[in-house]
Each structure stands twice: as structure tokens, then as C-alpha cells.
Design a protein around this motif. Structure first.
Motif, PDB file in Angstrom:
ATOM      1  N   ASP A 247      65.230  94.446  35.513  1.00 34.49           N
ATOM      2  CA  ASP A 247      64.709  94.831  36.818  1.00 34.49           C
ATOM      3  C   ASP A 247      65.617  94.347  37.949  1.00 34.49           C
ATOM      4  OD1 ASP A 247      62.597  96.114  35.716  1.00 34.49           O
ATOM      5  OD2 ASP A 247      61.038  94.778  36.486  1.00 34.49           O
ATOM      6  N   ALA A 248      66.121  93.117  37.813  1.00 31.11           N
ATOM      7  CA  ALA A 248      66.993  92.561  38.850  1.00 31.11           C
ATOM      8  C   ALA A 248      68.262  93.396  38.994  1.00 31.11           C
ATOM      9  CB  ALA A 248      67.347  91.112  38.513  1.00 31.11           C
ATOM     10  N   PHE A 249      68.802  93.853  37.871  1.00 37.13           N
ATOM     11  CA  PHE A 249      70.013  94.679  37.921  1.00 37.13           C
ATOM     12  C   PHE A 249      69.703  96.079  38.462  1.00 37.13           C
ATOM     13  CE2 PHE A 249      73.028  97.662  35.948  1.00 37.13           C
ATOM     14  CZ  PHE A 249      74.219  97.139  36.439  1.00 37.13           C
TER      15      PHE A 249
ATOM     16  N   SER B 231      69.718  74.707  37.832  1.00 36.63           N
ATOM     17  CA  SER B 231      69.239  76.040  38.185  1.00 36.63           C
ATOM     18  C   SER B 231      70.396  77.027  38.173  1.00 36.63           C
ATOM     19  CB  SER B 231      68.571  76.037  39.568  1.00 36.63           C
ATOM     20  OG  SER B 231      69.490  75.659  40.576  1.00 36.63           O
ATOM     21  N   ALA B 232      70.043  78.300  38.081  1.00 36.87           N
ATOM     22  CA  ALA B 232      71.047  79.368  38.090  1.00 36.87           C
ATOM     23  C   ALA B 232      70.412  80.625  38.675  1.00 36.87           C
ATOM     24  CB  ALA B 232      71.562  79.638  36.678  1.00 36.87           C
ATOM     25  N   GLU B 233      71.257  81.472  39.247  1.00 35.86           N
ATOM     26  CA  GLU B 233      70.813  82.722  39.847  1.00 35.86           C
ATOM     27  C   GLU B 233      71.410  83.905  39.087  1.00 35.86           C
ATOM     28  OE1 GLU B 233      70.215  84.436  44.369  1.00 35.86           O
ATOM     29  OE2 GLU B 233      72.006  83.252  43.928  1.00 35.86           O
ATOM     30  N   PHE B 234      70.633  84.954  38.973  1.00 33.22           N
ATOM     31  CA  PHE B 234      71.093  86.151  38.270  1.00 33.22           C
ATOM     32  C   PHE B 234      72.331  86.739  38.935  1.00 33.22           C
ATOM     33  CE2 PHE B 234      71.091  90.811  38.010  1.00 33.22           C
ATOM     34  CZ  PHE B 234      71.192  90.980  36.640  1.00 33.22           C
ATOM     35  N   ARG B 235      73.289  87.114  38.097  1.00 31.14           N
ATOM     36  CA  ARG B 235      74.485  87.838  38.545  1.00 31.14           C
ATOM     37  C   ARG B 235      74.486  89.192  37.854  1.00 31.14           C
ATOM     38  NH1 ARG B 235      78.608  82.962  36.914  1.00 31.14           N
ATOM     39  NH2 ARG B 235      77.955  81.424  38.486  1.00 31.14           N
ATOM     40  N   PRO B 236      74.853  90.248  38.556  1.00 33.13           N
ATOM     41  CA  PRO B 236      74.870  91.569  37.921  1.00 33.13           C
ATOM     42  C   PRO B 236      75.650  91.535  36.609  1.00 33.13           C
ATOM     43  CG  PRO B 236      75.236  91.803  40.266  1.00 33.13           C
ATOM     44  CD  PRO B 236      75.255  90.322  39.983  1.00 33.13           C
ATOM     45  N   GLY B 237      75.029  92.032  35.561  1.00 36.78           N
ATOM     46  CA  GLY B 237      75.645  92.030  34.245  1.00 36.78           C
ATOM     47  C   GLY B 237      75.174  90.903  33.352  1.00 36.78           C
ATOM     48  N   ASP B 238      74.478  89.909  33.924  1.00 39.74           N
ATOM     49  CA  ASP B 238      73.948  88.816  33.108  1.00 39.74           C
ATOM     50  C   ASP B 238      72.955  89.322  32.070  1.00 39.74           C
ATOM     51  OD1 ASP B 238      75.264  86.634  34.122  1.00 39.74           O
ATOM     52  OD2 ASP B 238      73.637  85.984  35.448  1.00 39.74           O
TER      53      ASP B 238
END
Length: 448
Positions: free
Chosen positions: A318-320, A422-429
């Protein structure tokens, strides 16, 4: 704010569109602009904006009809709707109309007013979206799907439960006005009022009196974690200087009105705030109901690691697809292996469950707390930027670090210094890559 919060701004008056869209654009929102009522409904269905801001000057459909059409469609039923109209051209404040909208912003637009309402609307939208995603994950794990039930908050016509806090305005008739349509409890000082708010849980708060005292009371209320999301209406005296409205919003007010009050507008604003609190309560109950057997980790009371893995796959997709933010925290409890050797595995399980309970109580309703491996917990923050994890991390570190835990087999209280990353979503993750980065970033933190 999410990376790509999309707002449909619609009105037949181009000046209103420009006013609203300009302020939104300056804050990084993406505007979808429309002047036709029929096209507004069509684009809301096809483009699925996060929030809809409606004016009251359409040439083809009335605002009331547009709202009714949006609420009748499954794709837009839960989309937050804000009205942005001049105070002298408000639609009729019928109970049915106020039950279908999520806020009113007078034109010309006050920026603090606009973004206070936008923040509240987006929070409810995130809670609703996450609730739907969890239902999908449960189905993927073999649960029988539930039929979509009507939102009880929009159909509940019981009187709003209001607490009026009168800070020194002896001549106030506000309580009597509220009593015409609400169940009212009253208080005259903020400290005892805060205790009563926690225990009595009204659906909204109305504060009147001297402006400085009201702003301090608002700020005190927001500093209490149990009351952070409580809707608050601040009622200013008629002679308050310009700018007090903005100061009230910055202090934490949800709505601001100025004496003398229009009874119909007061009724509508209280109704909207009470309904938002009912929606939030309904969704929190629904979240708890999703913690079914095949999603539940019996040792911690949290979601299971299997559910976390499946759900994170859906969240990253969904995020992507929609260019949404997604963040995750990893909380590790060092020293648990040594404790298991010294005090036994049951002591470790008891301690882990105590910590898990604390973490689950410190996060927002839509945040997913799940077991992660032997001695770790994951907290997933849907549609939230990495900065949102900083507040949660500090809260978790502070509370756990200053808590002395009771452990069977020893009379000495146990202190824990959690390692949090912590980490944040990156496109392609992928879900696994995002989780791995959060775990890798964990480091021992000291409470502030």
C-alpha cells in the motif's frame, strides 16, 4: 503528514478554492480541484482522496446533496468531509447534515483552523484504513470475513456527553444552552476537572472563561496522554482580541467559537465532536476484536509474529502503490537470556508480558504491536513519517526505563534499558528489508 496526502477541494467559488488549495499546497498536500458538484462526487469515487473539502457555491448540486451522495457510496462512505464556507452562508444545521460531515471551517480560511481540522480528519481516516487492512490480513490467515457493519457513530442519536469547564465566568449561560441537547457535567477548576475527565470519559469538553486560563487549561489537557485526543471546544469572550482563535488552536483546541453563540451552530459543532469521539471509540473496540486466536501471541498478549509478517507485506504494498509513509520500531530487551538462567524461563515470560503490556498502552490505537523473535517487540506505525516514531520512542524509553518490574523468584525489582531502533519505508522495500533495517538501527537509549 504523509508524503502524498491528497485533498479534493471543491466549490463553485474559485476564490475559496484558491484560498484553501494555496494553504494546503504550502504544507505539501496534493490538491485535486473541482468546481462541479456532480464531478466532485465522480472524482471522489474514482480518485479516492484522503480528505474532501467542500464549499457551498455549486451551480448544479447543493452541498447537502453532494454530502449525501458521498456517504451513500461504499468507496467514499468513510472519507472525511470538511465544509469551508462563509459563516453567513452556512447550510441548514440539520441533525442529518451535521452527522455526515467531519468539520466546519469558516471562510476566509484561518490556517490554524484548517490544519487542526485536517489533522483530526486524517487521523480518523488512518484508523479506518488500518482497520480494513487488518481485516484483509486476518482473511489471508484463514479467518472468516466479517460483513461490513454500518458505522454506529453516524447513526447513534443519543445526546452528546459534555463536560463544561467554567474558569471564572460567573455570568456564563453556556451550561444551560448545552443542556438543551446534551448531557452536561460541570467543573470550575482544571486540576479536578482533569481527574474527572479520565474517570468519567465524556465525549467532548467545552471550556469558557478568561482567555489565558482557557489556553493554559487546553495545554494541560493535551499533556495528559489519556486525554490527548479528547475533542475540546474553546468559547472566547466577545471582546477577545483578534488572534485568540489561532492561539487557542495552537494550545490544543479542536474547535473555537466566540460569544454570543449561534445555538444551531453550537449544537452542530458539539455533535460533530461527539461523533468523532464515538468513531474513535468504536474503532478502538474493533481493533481489539481483531486480536483473534490465529493473530494472537499468547505469551505477550500482542499480535503474533506471523500476523506481523503478513500484515507488513500488505502495508509495504500500500505504501508503494499510494506513496504513503510507513514506519516501524523495533524494541529489544537485552539481558533476558541471563535472567532466564538466573530466575527461570517463567520469570522471563512474566517480565516480557509486563513490558509488552506497557508498550501496547503507549502507542496509538492504529499502531500495530507484535512479537518479534524471542525478546523483541515490533511497533508498526501506518501512514506515519519517521518523525512520528521519535515521540513514541521517547515515551516508551522513558516509561520502561523508570519502571521497576516485579519478577517471580527474586525480591529485587528489575530495571530494563530497552534498545530501540526505527526505520521508514523506502520505495522498493520488502517487508523483510524494512524490518531488518529497524532491528539493525536499535541502540541503547537513555531516558530524557
Amino acid at each position: 503528514m504523509t508524503r502524498m496526502t491528497r485533498v479534493l477541494v471543491a466549490d463553485g467559488d474559485v476564490e475559496t478554492i484558491n484560498d484553501v488549495s494555496g494553504k494546503l499546497r504550502a504544507r505539501g498536500f496534493v490538491n485535486l480541484l473541482e468546481i462541479s458538484g456532480e464531478e466532485t462526487v465522480a472524482r471522489a469515487r474514482s480518485e479516492r482522496p484522503d480528505v474532501i473539502v467542500l464549499g457551498n457555491s455549486f451551480g448544479d448540486l447543493s452541498t447537502e446533496q453532494i454530502v449525501a451522495d458521498l456517504r451513500a457510496d461504499a468507496t467514499t462512505r468513510h472519507t472525511p468531509i470538511l465544509l469551508a464556507v462563509p459563516a453567513d452562508s452556512l447550510p441548514t444545521w440539520s441533525d442529518s447534515m451535521s452527522a455526515q460531515i467531519d468539520g466546519f471551517i469558516p471562510v476566509p480560511i484561518d490556517e490554524d483552523d484548517l490544519f487542526t481540522h485536517m489533522t483530526a480528519a486524517l487521523r480518523l481516516k488512518t484508523m479506518q484504513s488500518e482497520l480494513q487492512r487488518r481485516e484483509v490480513t486476518l482473511q489471508n490467515l484463514g479467518n472468516v470475513p466479517h460483513d461490513a457493519a454500518p458505522d454506529p457513530a453516524r447513526t447513534d442519536d443519543s445526546p452528546p456527553k459534555v463536560m463544561e469547564i467554567n474558569l471564572g465566568d460567573a455570568a456564563s449561560t453556556l451550561a444551560a444552552q448545552l443542556a438543551e441537547f446534551a448531557t452536561v457535567a460541570s467543573a470550575s477548576a482544571i486540576v479536578p476537572a482533569l481527574d474527572r475527565l479520565v474517570s468519567e470519559r465524556p465525549e467532548c469538553v467545552v471550556i469558557c472563561g478568561e482567555p489565558r486560563g482557557m489556553l493554559d487549561a487546553c495545554a494541560d489537557l493535551r499533556r495528559n496522554p489519556a486525554l490527548f485526543h479528547m475533542p475540546v471546544l474553546v468559547v472566547l469572550p466577545p471582546d477577545s482580541p483578534n488572534g485568540e482563535e489561532a492561539a487557542a488552536y495552537r494550545s490544543g483546541a479542536s474547535e473555537v467559537m466566540r460569544l454570543p453563540l449561534d445555538k444551531a451552530e453550537l449544537h452542530a459543532r458539539i455533535g460533530i465532536m461527539a461523533r468523532q469521539e464515538r468513531m474513535r471509540s468504536h474503532m478502538l473496540t474493533a481493533y481489539r476484536a481483531k486480536l483473534t486466536d490465529n493473530a494472537h501471541d499468547s505469551a505477550t498478549g500482542l499480535y503474533s509474529e506471523e500476523f506481523l509478517t503478513k500484515h507488513l507485506e500488505q502495508l509495504t504494498e500500500d505504501a508503494f502503490r499510494w506513496d504513503k509513509n510507513l514506519s516501524i520500531m523495533a524494541i529489544s530487551l537485552p539481558g533476558m537470556d541471563r535472567m532466564s538462567q538466573d530466575s527461570g524461563s517463567k520469570s522471563v515470560e512474566s517480565l516480557f508480558r509486563q513490558v509488552a503490556t506497557i508498550v501496547s498502552q503507549l502507542v496509538r490505537g492504529e499502531d500495530l504491536c507484535a512479537r518479534l523473535g524471542e525478546n523483541s517487540i515490533a511497533v508498526v506505525l501506518p501512514e506515519s513519517a519517521l518523525e512520528a516514531t521519535a515521540v513514541t520512542m521517547q515515551r516508551v524509553i522513558g516509561v520502561i526505563s523508570f519502571t521497576e518490574f516485579a519478577v517471580s523468584g527474586t525480591n529485587i525489582p528489575v530495571a530494563i534499558r530497552p534498545e530501540i531502533g526505527s526505520a521508514e519505508f523506502r520505495p522498493g522495500d520488502t517487508a523483510a528489508e524494512l524490518l531488518e533495517r529497524a532491528v539493525a538501527s536499535a541502540s541503547t537509549s537513555q531516558a530524557a
